[in-house]
Every structure is written in structure tokens, then in C-alpha cells.
Design an enzyme around this catalytic site. Structure first.
Site, mmCIF file in Angstrom:
data_model
loop_
_atom_site.group_PDB
_atom_site.id
_atom_site.type_symbol
_atom_site.label_atom_id
_atom_site.label_comp_id
_atom_site.label_asym_id
_atom_site.label_seq_id
_atom_site.Cartn_x
_atom_site.Cartn_y
_atom_site.Cartn_z
ATOM 1 N NE ARG A 52 -2.221 48.925 -26.582
ATOM 2 C CZ ARG A 52 -1.950 47.679 -27.276
ATOM 3 N NH1 ARG A 52 -2.719 47.002 -27.277
ATOM 4 N NH2 ARG A 52 -1.382 46.796 -26.344
ATOM 5 N N GLY A 53 0.173 49.399 -28.331
ATOM 6 C CA GLY A 53 1.450 48.862 -28.343
ATOM 7 C C GLY A 53 2.081 49.484 -29.684
ATOM 8 C CB ALA A 54 6.307 48.778 -29.120
ATOM 9 N NE ARG A 95 2.890 55.706 -25.034
ATOM 10 C CZ ARG A 95 2.069 55.110 -24.610
ATOM 11 N NH1 ARG A 95 1.496 54.126 -25.005
ATOM 12 N NH2 ARG A 95 2.446 54.335 -23.332
ATOM 13 C CD GLN A 204 -3.031 48.729 -21.699
ATOM 14 O OE1 GLN A 204 -3.193 48.132 -21.215
ATOM 15 N NE2 GLN A 204 -2.831 50.002 -22.192
ATOM 16 C CG ASP A 245 6.212 48.843 -25.442
ATOM 17 O OD1 ASP A 245 5.833 48.054 -24.398
ATOM 18 O OD2 ASP A 245 5.686 49.319 -25.512
ATOM 19 C CG ASN A 255 6.166 44.279 -22.178
ATOM 20 O OD1 ASN A 255 5.774 45.336 -23.407
ATOM 21 N ND2 ASN A 255 5.368 43.464 -21.935
ATOM 22 C CE LYS A 256 0.942 48.882 -20.989
ATOM 23 N NZ LYS A 256 1.304 50.233 -20.913
#
Lengths: 355, 355
Positions: A52-54, A95, A204, A245, A255-256
Site C-alpha cells: 500500500r502507499g501510492a 485501486r 497504518q 495519493d 490522501n488517507k
């Protein structure tokens, strides 16, 4: 590859013609490593957030395409091209929000197209794809380090930095974006402290950021997401740094989930709010109206680490990201420099420039 | 007692000269009921949040003093008074932030003092204390119902209400403050929907608000705390209603950690932000500088329902409440009417008035 700072943690790497990763969904309780040359397996790893994480997603997808191309390079040319294109499509659909995924897969697709135009053999095309993917990975690490160097200039000595989610080594190929800034500041001898939000529903912050910063030796304190506003209001935070992201051409930061409320609290209390994002995250072609905010399985909200926290038949919503307005963002830290408002023109200038 | 609406859930009640409660720390997974006349046991129940919510804590403490007084009413007068005073002190020291606790115990102490001045026997004093405690409980329920009636006027038909934590029947003797407003609106036929935040670290939203509203039949959707800003920004919320643990004379609202960021998001998006609080929550004697924000065990943050979510040796902070500035509060709903800014004068007027 040689880098000017230690690379202690890698989220995604290349080993023996396969893409490898640490399963971040199990950290910090288990340190499981997987390698594959199967696009379906890799897609599953991205969907279930093992990766995960762009930036990490982008790098993994590129390496995955290369690994698969190498595996099938003995098939006939037409079949080879068809199957590589299918692999790109499979990974494309994992995603919807992170820009780096589409950016990295577009680079791989362009490499494929150019190689076809040059009438290369499947073996030669696969080798080109391998080189392109490794280049994407290396660029990501170098971009993070440069971003870290630009960003560290903004970090005062003895600063307390609040961050959300994990924009660290575990969200990129290595080194991290927001955490990259912290790492450079730390390596340059600044006595920083970090306040990390737990980042529900997938935690996270509690699982990855705390683990990663403790490995680095940087002091870190965990809070719940809803505590961020109060610690900012108390004056305990000198600056906020988060990842992204996607950044739109207008400067909206996707973003998150939870980033928006932290930005509101920072603005209210005159605390600088920085976004660390490589230019691969900045999408000059997309406006805020084009952004798809991923809705994930409500079970993630109804459970914590798989265990129910509410009634089984309860209704729940699970937006994975939110949108922070440009006026709440003090600056965007990229590998080509620090971008300040007005974003529409300044983002265009920096993304277009040679870094 | 007769009330104009159904009382389906009680958090705290009186049974056979003992104070009884449902253990909210186990809900919704277990419905455990305890009764006691032992102040130490009751204090433990408040500290460990078997009983929580400012009004419920106040009522429970009052009933606890009465139950203990009845139990020891056969001892000699001097010893009786000393032990009742000790019990009040034990309960006073359980939690530092909620005003209702001190308000209710002050009423019990005043009743004790008056009874001493009148030279009543321990048995008669105990009976006075019992009546005073039952009066406090009944007043709480009636105040919630009146608050609900005033508040329901502010709720449009088909409204979606966002709430935080649990300011429901499970946070009061019965009926609830914020949830009391929802109940009256619902009983009057308004088709409301509720979005409930999970409310880390103790998950009162996920465990209690969802359970309570589902029992009532009011549609409720669970979100993580960090989603509140985004659902407000998307236009999914018509109004916010929360409870309060304390309101200062200036109109600062001390409530469950996370309230402040929700208020910021509401303000930014022009969504009304209401606080439902009985006048027993409003402390005209305290200024914002006097408020003690409780810091609880960091283990609550490092765990969810007792299970670790981070490394065992991680550092964590656990502020239980935060502070919302008066300019973020659209109105405060009390049992004596709806109070609007300017709060310093309007709170003084309403608390002083005969309800």
C-alpha cells in the site's frame, strides 16, 4: 545502487526476476515476505493492502509487469504482447485513487509500445520492460531522498512533527515521502519528535509508522486519529507533514481519510501543513471533479484487525481517502523543489521542469 | 415515574436500596448488570468506564452515596457522617473532567449538611439522601426529555445527523442528551438518519451508539472518527449534535476527544454544530483555564478491546477530552431552552432561570 543515506527498510524490490514485498498488512506482528511473477497474485497483494502507499503501488505494478514479461518471453510475439497488455490491465484495475499506479503503468505501456514499433523480440521487449521498471524504482528512491532534502529545510531543530497514516519507506520503494523528510532532518542531526496518528481503519500509523520510526530511532508517540486536533490546539505540534495519493492540477490533495480534518486544525492554529509528494503523484490532467474516492469494504470499519467492534448487522461506510482544499496546504514538497501557492501555475511549472 | 416517551434503555437505576448499572464497557457483546451499595466498587465502575457519560456518572455517584448511607444507617451518628463524607470523597476523585459528578456530589453533600444541622438521626439522614439521589435521577431523565423537545425543533425532516461518542441513554440515567434530541425527533415522526463515529480509543460510538439507535429503530451508519470531516465536506450531514462533559461560563465545550475537529469541519462547511447539555453540565464558576483534561492510560490507545495494535514498547498519549471554542458552536440545547451566542451572558441567564 548507491544512495547518500542508509536504506534500512524496503517495501518493494526486485529479486531474481520477481517482484518482492514485505506484507504490510501483517506488520508489526509478523514480517512476511513474498515474491511473485504472477500479475494476479500481485494484484491481490495490492487490493488487500499487503502493498500500500501510492508510490509503492506504482513501483510494484511496474516491477510486476516486468517480471511477468520475462516469464512469458519465450511465447510468440503476438501472444506475448497480448498477455503483457492483459497484465497491465489487471494491475490498472486494483485501486482507483492513487495516481502513481496509472503513471507507472502508463510508462510500462509506453515502453511496450515503443518496443513493438521497433519490432523487438519478446526477449528484448521483456529486457526493456525490466530496465524501465528498475528505473522507476530507482527514481522513486532518489525522488524521496531529494524530497527529503528539500523538506528537511522546512523542519526546525527540536521540532515536533505530526503525521498521518504511513508515507514512509513502507509506502514507497524505500525511504518514504513524509518520513523521507523526517529521515533527512534526523540524519542531519535535527532533534525531531514525531506524533503519529493510528489511522483507522487499517491502522497504518499504529502498525507501520511507529514500527518504521522506532527502527530508525526517531522518537515517536502514537495517538488516536481524533486526538490530532487537540494536540495541535495545545501547541504540541510545530508542523504537519503527510503524503499524498494524488494531487490535482488545482492543488487539491487526495490522501488517507482524516487528512482533511488535520489540515483544518493546522490552519486554525497557524501550524504549517506540508504535503510530501513526488511529481509522479501530481496529476496535471485531472481536476478535482475527476477524482474517484475509493470506497472499501465496510467490514474494515466494523472490525479492528479482523475482530468485530460493533454489531454484526450494523451499517457502515468506508471512504479510504479524503480531499484537502488547496488553501489549507502551506506547501507541497516534491523532488524538484517546494511548491507554494498559487498551485495551478506553480504545480504546472514544477512538473514540467527538468528535475 | 411516568414520562411522556418510552424509556427503553437505562444506564443507571435504583433497585432494592442499591445502585445498579449496565456495564457499558462490555456492550454490545455482553449485557452485564451490576448492583452495589459499596462506594469503592462504584468508584471502580466509574474509573474503568463500566459507567460513563457525564450525566450517568453524576446520577450513579448520587445513588451510590444514598445506597451506602442506607447500609450504614445503624452506626452512631458521628461515625455515620464521617463515613458518608468519605464515600463522597472517594466518588469525587474518580474522574476529573465531567462537571455533573461534582454537581451531583455537591447536592448530596449539601443535603447531608442540612440534615446534620437539623440534627436528624442517621436513618433519617439516609432517607433524605435517598430522596435527593432519586430526585437527581428523575431530574436527569426529565431534563433529557425537555432537551429533546427543544432540540427536535432544530432537526429538519429527513435530516442526517452526525454524532460523536455516545451521549445517549447509556451516558445518562436514561433517554440521553444528543440521542434524546434524536429520540424526540423520531417519536414525532421525523425521518432522521444518524452517522455515528466509532470514537476511539474506547469505541463508545461503535459499541454503544450503534447498539442504542438500532434498539430504537433509528437508521444509523458507523464511520471511523477520521471520516467525519469528509462526510461533512461531501454534504452528507445536515447537522451535528454532540453531548458535553462540561461547558464553561465562556461557552467552551469540553467533550469526548475528537469533538473539536468535527466542529472545525462543520464550521468550514456551514453545517450547524449543536451541543446538547443539561444545565448540570454548565459550570458558571469555571473558566477554560480551570478545566482539567483527563489523561487516561496509554494502553487504551495501544490496544483495541484489549488487543495490541502497535509495538508493545511504543509510546502513546491518551487525552480523553478536547476543547471546542465557543465560535464553533451554533447553539447549546439545554432543558431550559436553546442557548445561542454570545454565550457568557446567555449561559448565565439560562442557568440562573427557573426551568
Amino acid at each position: 545502487m548507491e544512495y547518500p543515506y542508509p536504506i534500512k527498510i524496503r517495501a518493494v524490490w526486485w529479486d531474481n526476476n520477481r517482484v518482492c514485498w514485505i506484507d504490510t498488512s501483517k506488520l508489526p506482528f509478523e514480517e512476511k515476505i513474498y515474491c511473485t511473477d504472477d500479475p494476479e497474485r500481485l494484484a491481490k497483494a495490492i487490493i488487500t493492502m499487503e502493498i500500500r502507499g501510492a508510490p509503492a503501488i506504482g513501483v510494484a505494478a511496474a516491477l510486476g509487469v516486468a517480471a511477468y514479461a520475462l516469464k512469458i518471453s519465450s511465447t510468440n510475439r503476438e501472444e506475448f504482447v497480448k498477455r503483457v497488455e492483459e497484465a497491465i490491465k489487471t494491475l490498472w484495475n486494483t485501486r482507483p485513487t492513487a495516481h502513481n499506479l496509472f503513471w507507472a503503468l502508463t510508462r510500462m505501456r509506453n515502453t511496450l509500445k515503443t518496443s513493438i514499433d521497433e519490432e523487438l523480440s519478446p526477449t528484448d521487449i521483456a529486457e526493456r520492460l525490466r530496465r524501465e521498471a528498475l528505473e522507476i524504482m530507482d527514481e522513486d528512491i532518489r525522488a524521496n531522498i531529494r524530497m527529503g532534502e528539500y523538506g528537511a529545510e522546512l523542519v526546525p531543530d527540536n521540532a515536533t512533527i505530526l503525521t498521518h497514516c504511513n508515507a514512509g519507506a513502507l509506502a514507497t520503494a524505500a525511504f518514504g515521502t513524509a518520513e523521507g523528510v523526517m529521515r533527512v532532518a534526523w540524519y542531519k542531526g535535527k532533534k525531531i519528535r514525531v506524533i503519529a496518528t493510528e489511522t483507522r481503519p487499517v491502522l497504518q500509523g499504529a502498525r507501520l509508522t511507529v514500527w518504521e520510526l522506532m527502527k530508525e530511532g526517531i522518537p515517536v508517540t502514537l495517538i488516536t486519529d481524533n486526538m490530532a486536533g487537540y494536540v495541535i490546539r495545545r501547541g504540541m505540534v510545530d508542523l504537519v507533514i503527510v503524503g499524498a495519493d494524488r494531487v490535482t492540477r488545482e492543488g487539491y490533495v487526495i490522501n488517507k481519510i482524516g487528512t482533511y480534518m488535520i489540515a483544518l486544525a493546522a490552519k486554525r492554529n497557524n501550524v504549517p501543513f506540508y504535503v510530501a509528494a513526488p511529481t509522479s503523484t501530481i496529476d496535471l490532467n485531472s481536476s478535482i471533479d475527476d477524482v474517484v474516492i475509493e470506497e472499501r469494504d465496510p467490514e474494515e470499519v466494523k472490525k479492528v484487525l479482523g475482530r468485530p467492534i460493533t454489531l454484526e448487522n450494523a451499517d457502515a461506510l468506508n471512504y479510504a481517502f479524503d480531499i484537502t482544499d488547496p488553501d489549507l496546504v502551506t506547501a507541497i514538497i516534491t523532488e524538484k523543489g517546494v511548491v507554494k501557492p498559487p498551485y495551478p501555475e506553480n504545480l504546472k511549472r514544477i512538473v514540467g521542469s527538468q528535475g
